[in-house]
Design a protein around this motif. Structure first.
Motif, short mmCIF file in Angstrom:
data_model
loop_
_atom_site.label_atom_id
_atom_site.label_comp_id
_atom_site.label_asym_id
_atom_site.label_seq_id
_atom_site.Cartn_x
_atom_site.Cartn_y
_atom_site.Cartn_z
N THR A 226 95.62 21.48 -26.96
CA THR A 226 95.36 20.22 -26.27
C THR A 226 94.40 20.45 -25.12
O THR A 226 94.66 21.28 -24.24
CB THR A 226 96.66 19.59 -25.74
N VAL A 227 93.29 19.74 -25.16
CA VAL A 227 92.25 19.87 -24.13
C VAL A 227 92.31 18.68 -23.19
O VAL A 227 92.25 17.52 -23.64
CB VAL A 227 90.85 19.97 -24.77
N VAL B 167 98.12 25.51 -25.10
CA VAL B 167 98.26 26.07 -26.45
C VAL B 167 99.75 26.08 -26.77
O VAL B 167 100.53 26.79 -26.13
CB VAL B 167 97.68 27.48 -26.53
N ASP B 168 100.13 25.29 -27.75
CA ASP B 168 101.55 25.08 -28.09
C ASP B 168 101.85 25.75 -29.43
O ASP B 168 101.28 25.39 -30.46
CB ASP B 168 101.84 23.59 -28.16
N VAL B 169 102.74 26.74 -29.41
CA VAL B 169 103.12 27.43 -30.66
C VAL B 169 104.62 27.30 -30.92
O VAL B 169 105.21 28.12 -31.63
CB VAL B 169 102.71 28.92 -30.61
N LYS C 21 97.67 26.99 -20.38
CA LYS C 21 99.13 26.90 -20.41
C LYS C 21 99.60 27.23 -21.83
O LYS C 21 99.12 26.66 -22.80
CB LYS C 21 99.59 25.50 -20.01
N VAL C 22 100.54 28.16 -21.94
CA VAL C 22 101.07 28.57 -23.23
C VAL C 22 102.51 28.09 -23.35
O VAL C 22 103.34 28.38 -22.49
CB VAL C 22 101.00 30.10 -23.41
N LEU C 23 102.78 27.36 -24.42
CA LEU C 23 104.13 26.87 -24.69
C LEU C 23 104.68 27.60 -25.92
O LEU C 23 104.12 27.52 -27.01
CB LEU C 23 104.11 25.36 -24.95
N MET C 24 105.76 28.34 -25.72
CA MET C 24 106.41 29.06 -26.82
C MET C 24 107.91 28.88 -26.69
O MET C 24 108.41 28.41 -25.67
CB MET C 24 106.04 30.55 -26.77
N SER D 50 111.49 32.72 -31.83
CA SER D 50 110.49 32.38 -32.84
C SER D 50 109.65 33.60 -33.17
O SER D 50 109.36 34.43 -32.30
CB SER D 50 109.59 31.26 -32.34
N ALA D 51 109.24 33.70 -34.43
CA ALA D 51 108.36 34.80 -34.83
C ALA D 51 107.04 34.73 -34.09
O ALA D 51 106.39 35.77 -33.86
CB ALA D 51 108.13 34.76 -36.34
N ILE D 52 106.61 33.52 -33.73
CA ILE D 52 105.40 33.32 -32.95
C ILE D 52 105.86 32.77 -31.60
O ILE D 52 105.84 31.57 -31.34
CB ILE D 52 104.40 32.37 -33.65
N GLY D 53 106.34 33.66 -30.75
CA GLY D 53 106.90 33.25 -29.47
C GLY D 53 107.56 34.42 -28.79
O GLY D 53 107.14 35.58 -28.94
N LYS D 54 108.62 34.17 -28.07
CA LYS D 54 109.37 35.22 -27.38
C LYS D 54 110.49 35.68 -28.29
O LYS D 54 111.33 34.88 -28.70
CB LYS D 54 109.93 34.68 -26.06
#
Length: 597
Positions: free
Chosen positions: A277-278, A287-289, A334-337, A341-345
Motif C-alpha cells: 500500500t502506497v 507491506v502486509d504479509v 511499515k511491515v505487517l506480519m 506464519s511461514a511468511i512472518g514471525k
C-alpha cells in the motif's frame, strides 16, 4: 535518479528543519568516513577468513549501528544480512545490564533477531569516554553448524533441535579476551572446527578494527559532532525516501507467487502473498504479509529478521537506488506480519534454517512484482532462487589431505535476475536476497581448495524469460568429485514453478537437477535432496534465469539481435517469440537483421 540539484534542495529542506545541523560539506565527509570504516571491516573479514563461502563467494556483511539499534552504514553488504540488522542487537541490551568496553556478543539465533542459524553475527559495543555510542557488526555465513546433515540449509528440519548449534546472544569476549568456555562449545559442535574458529576470529578482527576507527573519528570530531551527523544522516534518508514515495501512484497492489512443493513439508508448495500500500501523502509504504499460511514442518519458515528485511528490500529495489539504506529511509516502510506464519514471525521452535533463501527469495520477488501492478515502468519480474545444485553444500573426506573432512558451500553456478523496465536481467544475481552481491566462485580456486573438478559452466541458450525486456538466461554446469564420494545438499526451488514474468513477460525455464551415472545415463534428481555423488558420477544442473518484463512483441529488434550475438538466444527462437529474422554477416562475423525485416 535524482539530479545533484534535487538532492541539494532536499538537503537544504532538511537542514532548515532544525537549527542544530551538520555543515553539509562535513556531512558528506563523515558519510564517506563511516563507509570507509565498513569497507575496512569487509576487507578484514574477506582476507582473514578461511572458508570458501566467506572469502571466495563473499557470503558475509559488516555494518555500523547506533547503540540504540539504528542502522547507520551498511556499505557493500548483502541486503538480506543488513536490511533489518537492527533486530540482531536489540535482545542483547534486553538480556545484559553489564555491557562494557571489550565485550563481543555472538548471535545466530532466529528467535533472538538473527537471520538464520548459519549467519553468526558478532556484535561489539563501541564506547567513547565511558558512553556506549555504536555497535560494530560483522556477520558471516559459516560453513558448518553441527547439524545432523552436513549442510547449513535443512528444508526437512522440523525444529531448531535439528539445525545445529544456536548462540542466543551469548557474550563470547570479555575485556578483549575470548571466553574459552564459549569457544570450546563452538569447536566441539562443528565438523570443521579450525575453519569455524578462523572465520570467527576474522569477524573479531573486523569488529576491533571498527572500534579503533570509530574511536579515532570521535576523537577528531567530538561526540556531539558525530551524534549530530548521525541524526542528520537519518533525517536525510527519511526526507529522500518520502520524496520518492510521493512520486508513486497511490493505491494497494497485490501479488502472489508460490515456492515449489517440498515432500513432507509443503506438498502443494508454499504460496507467498504480498500486499503493498502506497500512501504518497504521508510518504509511507506498508507491506502486509499477514495473509499467508501457518508455519510449515520444515526449515523453510522465515524469521522475523528475514521477513522484515525482505519487505524493506522489495521497496528499496523499486525506488531511487541513491537513497541511503539507513534507519531514516527504513522508517518509511511499515511491515505487517503475524506470528506463527511461514511468511512472518515463526512460532518457537519451528525450523528456520532456510530462512535467508528459498521462500525468502519468493517474498522479495513478490514484493517487486507487486510494484509492477502499477504498470510500466514500475516493478520487476521474478528472479531465480538461491540453492540449485550449483550452489549446494559439499562435504566428504579429502583423499589428497589424508582423508581430512571438509564441508563448505560452493557457488559453481547460480540463478539470474528478472527483467525490469528498460533493463534486461543480469547473470551474476544468485537470488533476490543477495541481489548480485555474492561472488561466483573461481573454477581454479575451488579446484585447488576441494577435491572436485568443475567440468563446465555457462549460459544455456533460450532459457530466459522473454519479454520487451528479457530476464537473464539460466546457467548450466557439470562438476564431479575426484577419488572419493562427495555429498551434495541443495534445495532447488524453481523446478516446479519457475520465475514468472510480469506485464506480458514470459516465465524463465525451470531449474534442473541431474546426475550422469557411470554408464553415461542421466538421472533426474529430486529438487530438495542430499545426494551422494560417487566416483565416476557427475552432477549436472541448470540454475534458472529470470522472468521477462512486458510483451515480447514490443522488444526492439536491435535488442533481439544483441541477445543472439551474445549466445543467449537462438535465431529460431527469435523468429518464434519476437518475430525477428536475422542472417549471418560473414564480414562482421555476427548476426544482423535480415534485409526483409
Amino acid at each position: 535518479m535524482d539530479s545533484p540539484t534535487v538532492k541539494d534542495d532536499m538537503m537544504d529542506e532538511m537542514t532548515a528543519k532544525s537549527a542544530k545541523r551538520s555543515d553539509p560539506l562535513l556531512m558528506s565527509v563523515l558519510k564517506s568516513r563511516f563507509e570507509a570504516i565498513v569497507r575496512e571491516m569487509t576487507l578484514v573479514v574477506m582476507r582473514a577468513s578461511r572458508s570458501a563461502v566467506i572469502k571466495n563467494a563473499r557470503d558475509f556483511s559488516c555494518a555500523i549501528l547506533t547503540y540504540d539499534h539504528r542502522i547507520v552504514s551498511t556499505e557493500n553488504a548483502l541486503p538480506i544480512h543488513v536490511a533489518s540488522m537492527d533486530l540482531v542487537t536489540k535482545p542483547i541490551t534486553e538480556l545484559f545490564d553489564d555491557i562494557r568496553p571489550g565485550d563481543i556478543f555472538i548471535n545466530n539465533s532466529p528467535y533472538h533477531g538473527s537471520t538464520h542459524h548459519a549467519d553468526f553475527t558478532l556484535c561489539m559495543p563501541v564506547f567513547f569516554d565511558g558512553e556506549p555510542l555504536f555497535w560494530a557488526m560483522a556477520l558471516s555465513h559459516h560453513a558448518d553448524t553441527g547439524a545432523p546433515v552436513p549442510t547449513t540449509y535443512l528444508p526437512f528440519a522440523k525444529t531448531i533441535y535439528e539445525e545445529g548449534i544456536h548462540f542466543p546472544c551469548v557474550r563470547m569476549m570479555r575485556d578483549y579476551k575470548e571466553i574459552d568456555d564459549v569457544i570450546r562449545i563452538g569447536l566441539t559442535r562443528n565438523r570443521v572446527p579450525e575453519l569455524w574458529l578462523g572465520d570467527l576470529r576474522a569477524q573479531i578482527g573486523a569488529c576491533r578494527t571498527a572500534e579503533r576507527r570509530l574511536g579515532e573519528l570521535l576523537a577528531k570530531y567530538g561526540r556531539d559532532g558525530i551524534i549530530t551527523y548521525v541524526e542528520d544522516w537519518f533525517e536525510y534518508g527519511r526526507t529522500m525516501a518520502i520524496a520518492e514515495i510521493k512520486k508513486l501512484p497511490a493505491g494497494t497492489y497485490r501479488y502472489q507467487t508460490r515456492h515449489d512443493p517440498v515432500p513432507g513439508v509443503a506438498d502443494d508448495g508454499i504460496p507467498v502473498c504480498v500486499e503493498v500500500t502506497v500512501d504518497p501523502v504521508e510518504g509511507m509504504i506498508t507491506v502486509d504479509v499477514r495473509d499467508n499460511i501457518d508455519n510449515v514442518p520444515g526449515g523453510l519458515n522465515l524469521t522475523e529478521n528475514t521477513c522484515t528485511g525482505s519487505c524493506r528490500m522489495a521497496v528499496f529495489n523499486n525506488i531511487d537506488a541513491s537513497i541511503p539504506h539507513n534507519h531514516g529511509s527504513a522508517s518509511r516502510i511499515k511491515v505487517l506480519m503475524r506470528e506463527g506464519s511461514a511468511i512472518g514471525k515463526p512460532r518457537y521452535p519451528v525450523g528456520t534454517s532456510v530462512a535467508t533463501t528459498n521462500v525468502n527469495d519468493r517474498l522479495i520477488s513478490a514484493g517487486s512484482c507487486a510494484f509492477s501492478e502499477m504498470g510500466a515502468p514500475f516493478g520487476q519480474a521474478e528472479g531465480g532462487g538461491h540453492l540449485p545444485v550449483g550452489v549446494g553444500v559439499v562435504s566428504g573426506f579429502d583423499p589428497f589431505k589424508d582423508g581430512q573432512p571438509y564441508v563448505n558451500q560452493v557457488f559453481v553456478g547460480y540463478a539470474g535476475s528478472g527483467a525490469r523496465h528498460g533493463y534486461d536481467g543480469w547473470l551474476t544475481y544468485c537470488g533476490p536476497a543477495n541481489g548480485g552481491m555474492i561472488n561466483l566462485d573461481s573454477v581454479e580456486v575451488d579446484e585447488a581448495m576441494y577435491p572436485f573438478v568443475i567440468e563446465s559452466r555457462g549460459v544455456e541458450k533460450d532459457t530466459q524469460g522473454f519479454g520487451e525486456f528479457e530476464g537473464s538466461p539460466g546457467v548450466g554446469g557439470v562438476f564431479y568429485p575426484v577419488d572419493h564420494d562427495m555429498t551434495l545438499v541443495y534445495a532447488a526451488d524453481g523446478t516446479t514453478f519457475p520465475p514468472r514474468g510480469v506485464l506480458g513477460g514470459h516465465a524463465a525455464s525451470p531449474t534442473r537437477s541431474e546426475k550422469r551415472l557411470s554408464d553415461g545415463t542421466v538421472a533426474t534428481l529430486p529438487a530438495f535432496n542430499a545426494e551422494i555423488c560417487e566416483q565416476g558420477q557427475k552432477l549436472m544442473f541448470l540454475a534458472s534465469g529470470g522472468g521477462g518484463y512486458g510483451d515480447p512483441k514490443a522488444r526492439a529488434p536491435e535488442r533481439v539481435v544483441r541477445s543472439i550475438n551474445r549466445g543467449w538466444l537462438s535465431p529460431e527462437k527469435a523468429v518464434e517469440v519476437y518475430g525477428v529474422s536475422v542472417s549471418f554477416d560473414d564480414a562482421k562475423a555476427e548476426y544482423v537483421l535480415s534485409s526483409a525485416q
